[in-house]
Write an enzyme that holds these catalytic residues in place. Structure first.
Site, PDB file in Angstrom:
ATOM      1  N   HIS A 129     -43.607 -12.256  62.027  1.00  0.00           N
ATOM      2  CA  HIS A 129     -43.333 -13.669  62.293  1.00  0.00           C
ATOM      3  C   HIS A 129     -43.493 -13.943  63.765  1.00  0.00           C
ATOM      4  CE1 HIS A 129     -40.675 -12.306  59.120  1.00  0.00           C
ATOM      5  NE2 HIS A 129     -39.964 -11.710  60.036  1.00  0.00           N
ATOM      6  N   THR A 139     -51.301  -3.945  54.662  1.00  0.00           N
ATOM      7  CA  THR A 139     -51.075  -3.993  56.114  1.00  0.00           C
ATOM      8  C   THR A 139     -51.021  -2.593  56.727  1.00  0.00           C
ATOM      9  OG1 THR A 139     -48.697  -4.016  55.745  1.00  0.00           O
ATOM     10  CG2 THR A 139     -49.774  -6.165  55.972  1.00  0.00           C
ATOM     11  N   VAL A 162     -49.542  -8.741  62.368  1.00  0.00           N
ATOM     12  CA  VAL A 162     -49.289  -7.292  62.338  1.00  0.00           C
ATOM     13  C   VAL A 162     -50.586  -6.515  62.548  1.00  0.00           C
ATOM     14  CG1 VAL A 162     -48.474  -5.374  60.883  1.00  0.00           C
ATOM     15  CG2 VAL A 162     -47.303  -7.568  60.814  1.00  0.00           C
ATOM     16  N   GLN A 215     -43.475 -12.811  53.531  1.00  0.00           N
ATOM     17  CA  GLN A 215     -44.670 -12.925  52.680  1.00  0.00           C
ATOM     18  C   GLN A 215     -44.707 -14.319  52.045  1.00  0.00           C
ATOM     19  OE1 GLN A 215     -42.758  -9.777  52.384  1.00  0.00           O
ATOM     20  NE2 GLN A 215     -44.117  -9.263  54.043  1.00  0.00           N
ATOM     21  N   ARG A 263     -56.078  -8.721  61.799  1.00  0.00           N
ATOM     22  CA  ARG A 263     -57.231  -9.073  60.950  1.00  0.00           C
ATOM     23  C   ARG A 263     -57.417 -10.592  60.917  1.00  0.00           C
ATOM     24  NH1 ARG A 263     -55.800  -6.187  55.357  1.00  0.00           N
ATOM     25  NH2 ARG A 263     -53.778  -7.027  55.942  1.00  0.00           N
ATOM     26  N   ALA A 317     -44.303  -7.719  57.255  1.00  0.00           N
ATOM     27  CA  ALA A 317     -44.182  -9.096  57.732  1.00  0.00           C
ATOM     28  C   ALA A 317     -44.384  -9.144  59.236  1.00  0.00           C
ATOM     29  CB  ALA A 317     -42.794  -9.631  57.400  1.00  0.00           C
ATOM     30  N   ARG A 367     -36.445   7.201  43.431  1.00  0.00           N
ATOM     31  CA  ARG A 367     -35.119   7.585  43.925  1.00  0.00           C
ATOM     32  C   ARG A 367     -35.130   8.868  44.750  1.00  0.00           C
ATOM     33  NH1 ARG A 367     -33.547   5.612  38.284  1.00  0.00           N
ATOM     34  NH2 ARG A 367     -35.815   5.730  38.310  1.00  0.00           N
ATOM     35  N   GLY A 422     -48.186 -15.974  52.478  1.00  0.00           N
ATOM     36  CA  GLY A 422     -47.583 -15.465  53.709  1.00  0.00           C
ATOM     37  C   GLY A 422     -48.174 -16.156  54.927  1.00  0.00           C
ATOM     38  N   ASP A 423     -47.543 -15.924  56.079  1.00  0.00           N
ATOM     39  CA  ASP A 423     -48.016 -16.479  57.361  1.00  0.00           C
ATOM     40  C   ASP A 423     -48.034 -18.003  57.373  1.00  0.00           C
ATOM     41  OD1 ASP A 423     -48.518 -13.819  58.094  1.00  0.00           O
ATOM     42  OD2 ASP A 423     -50.555 -13.917  57.286  1.00  0.00           O
ATOM     43  N   GLU A 424     -47.159 -18.617  56.612  1.00  0.00           N
ATOM     44  CA  GLU A 424     -47.118 -20.091  56.569  1.00  0.00           C
ATOM     45  C   GLU A 424     -46.438 -20.665  57.803  1.00  0.00           C
ATOM     46  OE1 GLU A 424     -45.742 -18.173  54.221  1.00  0.00           O
ATOM     47  OE2 GLU A 424     -46.791 -18.482  52.314  1.00  0.00           O
TER      48      GLU A 424
HETATM   49  P1  GTP Z   1     -44.842 -13.686  57.486  1.00  0.00           P
HETATM   50  O1  GTP Z   1     -43.381 -13.457  57.487  1.00  0.00           O
HETATM   51  O2  GTP Z   1     -45.680 -12.520  57.943  1.00  0.00           O
HETATM   52  O3  GTP Z   1     -45.366 -14.240  56.197  1.00  0.00           O
HETATM   53  O4  GTP Z   1     -45.234 -14.780  58.673  1.00  0.00           O
HETATM   54  P2  GTP Z   1     -44.773 -16.249  59.082  1.00  0.00           P
HETATM   55  O5  GTP Z   1     -44.666 -17.142  57.886  1.00  0.00           O
HETATM   56  O6  GTP Z   1     -43.556 -16.204  59.945  1.00  0.00           O
HETATM   57  O7  GTP Z   1     -46.032 -16.792  59.934  1.00  0.00           O
HETATM   58  P3  GTP Z   1     -46.817 -16.134  61.176  1.00  0.00           P
HETATM   59  O8  GTP Z   1     -45.932 -16.231  62.360  1.00  0.00           O
HETATM   60  O9  GTP Z   1     -47.418 -14.826  60.821  1.00  0.00           O
HETATM   61  O10 GTP Z   1     -48.064 -17.151  61.282  1.00  0.00           O
HETATM   62  C1  GTP Z   1     -47.936 -18.504  61.574  1.00  0.00           C
HETATM   63  C2  GTP Z   1     -48.778 -18.829  62.816  1.00  0.00           C
HETATM   64  O11 GTP Z   1     -48.790 -20.237  62.986  1.00  0.00           O
HETATM   65  C3  GTP Z   1     -48.195 -18.280  64.121  1.00  0.00           C
HETATM   66  O12 GTP Z   1     -49.243 -17.991  65.008  1.00  0.00           O
HETATM   67  C4  GTP Z   1     -47.345 -19.458  64.647  1.00  0.00           C
HETATM   68  O13 GTP Z   1     -47.171 -19.433  66.062  1.00  0.00           O
HETATM   69  C5  GTP Z   1     -48.197 -20.611  64.240  1.00  0.00           C
HETATM   70  N1  GTP Z   1     -47.482 -21.864  63.938  1.00  0.00           N
HETATM   71  C6  GTP Z   1     -46.383 -22.057  63.163  1.00  0.00           C
HETATM   72  N2  GTP Z   1     -46.128 -23.374  63.020  1.00  0.00           N
HETATM   73  C7  GTP Z   1     -47.088 -24.023  63.718  1.00  0.00           C
HETATM   74  C8  GTP Z   1     -47.388 -25.414  63.925  1.00  0.00           C
HETATM   75  O14 GTP Z   1     -46.728 -26.312  63.415  1.00  0.00           O
HETATM   76  N3  GTP Z   1     -48.501 -25.696  64.691  1.00  0.00           N
HETATM   77  C9  GTP Z   1     -49.281 -24.726  65.269  1.00  0.00           C
HETATM   78  N4  GTP Z   1     -50.334 -25.093  65.989  1.00  0.00           N
HETATM   79  N5  GTP Z   1     -49.009 -23.421  65.076  1.00  0.00           N
HETATM   80  C10 GTP Z   1     -47.941 -23.075  64.303  1.00  0.00           C
HETATM   81  P1  IMP Z   2     -48.689  -4.613  51.784  1.00  0.00           P
HETATM   82  O1  IMP Z   2     -47.530  -5.518  51.592  1.00  0.00           O
HETATM   83  O2  IMP Z   2     -48.821  -4.079  53.182  1.00  0.00           O
HETATM   84  O3  IMP Z   2     -48.726  -3.518  50.738  1.00  0.00           O
HETATM   85  O4  IMP Z   2     -50.026  -5.484  51.554  1.00  0.00           O
HETATM   86  C1  IMP Z   2     -50.373  -6.044  50.280  1.00  0.00           C
HETATM   87  C2  IMP Z   2     -51.026  -7.417  50.469  1.00  0.00           C
HETATM   88  O5  IMP Z   2     -50.077  -8.343  50.993  1.00  0.00           O
HETATM   89  C3  IMP Z   2     -52.197  -7.432  51.465  1.00  0.00           C
HETATM   90  O6  IMP Z   2     -53.122  -8.414  51.036  1.00  0.00           O
HETATM   91  C4  IMP Z   2     -51.544  -7.892  52.772  1.00  0.00           C
HETATM   92  O7  IMP Z   2     -52.473  -8.500  53.640  1.00  0.00           O
HETATM   93  C5  IMP Z   2     -50.540  -8.897  52.240  1.00  0.00           C
HETATM   94  N1  IMP Z   2     -49.352  -9.070  53.095  1.00  0.00           N
HETATM   95  C6  IMP Z   2     -48.241  -8.295  53.133  1.00  0.00           C
HETATM   96  N2  IMP Z   2     -47.348  -8.787  54.005  1.00  0.00           N
HETATM   97  C7  IMP Z   2     -47.886  -9.921  54.519  1.00  0.00           C
HETATM   98  C8  IMP Z   2     -47.417 -10.911  55.451  1.00  0.00           C
HETATM   99  O8  IMP Z   2     -46.298 -10.852  55.973  1.00  0.00           O
HETATM  100  N3  IMP Z   2     -48.266 -11.939  55.726  1.00  0.00           N
HETATM  101  C9  IMP Z   2     -49.479 -12.047  55.115  1.00  0.00           C
HETATM  102  N4  IMP Z   2     -49.967 -11.160  54.239  1.00  0.00           N
HETATM  103  C10 IMP Z   2     -49.166 -10.100  53.939  1.00  0.00           C
HETATM  104 MG    MG Z   3     -46.968 -13.311  59.391  1.00  0.00          MG
END
Ligand code: GTP
Ligand code: IMP
Ligand code: MG
Length: 337
Positions: free
Chosen positions: A43, A124, A250, A176, A253, A41, A138, A12-14
């Site tokens: 984003h 989370t 979210v 995720q 952490r 999630a 259900r 996640g958080d890619e």
């Molecule tokens: P989930 O749906 O929660 O898994 O999250 P996500 O995949 O949408 O990613 P999220 O936004 O939580 O985390 C990515 C972080 O990297 C954010 O702070 C973005 O602003 C940052 N980010 C994304 N792409 C780039 C990049 O190419 N360069 C930099 N410097 N930051 C980036």
């Molecule tokens: P839950 O999905 O809140 O039950 O969390 C289970 C695990 O998944 C924990 O390790 C969370 O930190 C992780 N997790 C759930 N959603 C995300 C996300 O969107 N980004 C990163 N980690 C996540």
């Molecule tokens: Mg995220």
């Protein structure tokens, strides 16, 4: 780009949110439908000098013509959804399916107070796990039971499949990451359902024959929030000295971090049937690449890394992130994915 599924390749958080928002604007996507778990999630979309941190609204929202949908597999927290609809002014184009299960305050309380969930797994605390448990029993409420959502209900699988049938461009948004999947991840340190590409399709009601591309998003290093194994994990001091420090969208952490993991990347390609990938945060590992939008202007160490990803995963790196903002992307597609 008729129908593309976007999923996370690590934990996640890619940076799926940023890549999806880029695609939505660049390709003027007609329909974006969110799959994945629910409000766990977060984003980040940085657009017009502002950063949005969204938990429910599809990340495609910066393109004003994109219909924004939430598939029936997703858990909806009405308070969060209504607040975000207001924040991005999307009431006229935002719809959720009547079968979406509803996260209630009791689910959130249980998630936050459970020693097992919040304490051991490091969830989370957004109520998603307990809500999915009630869904399987259900006994859960669905969106059709919530009067405040009345104006936003629509048959999402029908809208998405009609759009595909008409040749419109459709994005299916995963959340995720592959190794948080209940089936394919590092059990028990996982989320409450599968989150690979097949499940994202099921979440929005799209069958496998309708999908054209599976875009897997990797970060240039690996991060993980919450408990569970992380091969090659760096010490906090090492993470800080490399400039890789991040905090969760979210929960706030601190994210644990490790160098890019080619073994995990290859397995993610297999599990998702990925046809191509995106690499985000190249600028964090190779600071000289910050803001670049042309592949030929990258440093040789950065291009060597991208080429190594392609050799090891056997899929092309079509998109590269060089900064947080929607415009900071190198697009190596030929018009579309
Ligand atoms: P989930 O749906 O929660 O898994 O999250 P996500 O995949 O949408 O990613 P999220 O936004 O939580 O985390 C990515 C972080 O990297 C954010 O702070 C973005 O602003 C940052 N980010 C994304 N792409 C780039 C990049 O190419 N360069 C930099 N410097 N930051 C980036
Ligand atoms: P839950 O999905 O809140 O039950 O969390 C289970 C695990 O998944 C924990 O390790 C969370 O930190 C992780 N997790 C759930 N959603 C995300 C996300 O969107 N980004 C990163 N980690 C996540
Ligand atoms: Mg995220």
């Amino acid at each position: 780009m008729p129908c593309t599924v976007v999923v996370g390749g690590f934990f996640g958080d890619e940076g799926k949110g940023k890549m999806i928002s880029y695609l939505a604007v660049k390709d003027r996507v007609d329909v974006a439908a969110r799959g994945g778990v629910g409000t766990n999630a977060g984003h980040s979309v940085t657009w017009n000098q502002r950063t949005y941190r969204l938990r429910m609204i599809p990340s495609a929202f910066p393109n004003p013509g994109t219909k924004l949908l939430i598939g029936p597999g997703v858990l909806v927290d009405p308070t969060v959804l209504l607040k975000e609809i207001d924040e991005v002014k999307a009431a006229h184009r935002m719809r959720c399916d009547p079968n979406c299960a509803i996260i209630e305050p009791e689910h959130i309380r249980e998630d936050q107070e459970s020693v097992h969930l919040k304490g051991k797994i490091g969830t989370t605390g957004t109520g998603c796990g307990p809500c999915n448990v009630d869904r399987i029993k259900r006994v859960v409420k669905t969106a059709v039971d919530v009067p405040a959502l009345k104006d936003y209900l629509a048959d999402v699988p029908k809208l998405v499949n009609d759009a595909i049938g008409e040749g419109k461009s459709v994005l299916l948004e995963g959340t995720q990451g592959t190794f948080l999947s209940l089936y394919h991840g590092t059990y028990p340190y996982v989320t409450s359902k599968d989150v690979t590409a097949s499940s994202i399709c099921a979440d929005v009601g799209v069958g496998p024959t309708k999908v054209d591309e599976v875009l897997l998003v990797f970060k240039a290093y690996v991060t993980r929030v919450g408990a569970g194994p992380l091969d090659g994990e760096l010490s906090e001091q090492d993470v800080d000295s490399r400039g890789w420090t991040e905090r969760g969208t979210v929960t706030g952490r601190r994210r644990r971090a490790a160098p890019f993991n080619f073994d995990l990347a290859r397995r993610a390609v297999m599990l998702n049937g990925a046809t191509c990938c995106a690499i985000t945060k190249l600028d964090i590992v190779f600071p000289e690449c910050r803001g670049k939008t042309n592949f030929d202007s990258l440093s040789s160490s950065a291009t060597d890394f991208i080429r190594r990803v392609e050799t090891e995963t056997k899929i092309p790196v079509r998109l590269i992130g060089t900064g947080p903002s929607l415009e900071e992307v190198i697009d190596r597609r030929n018009g579309s994915i």
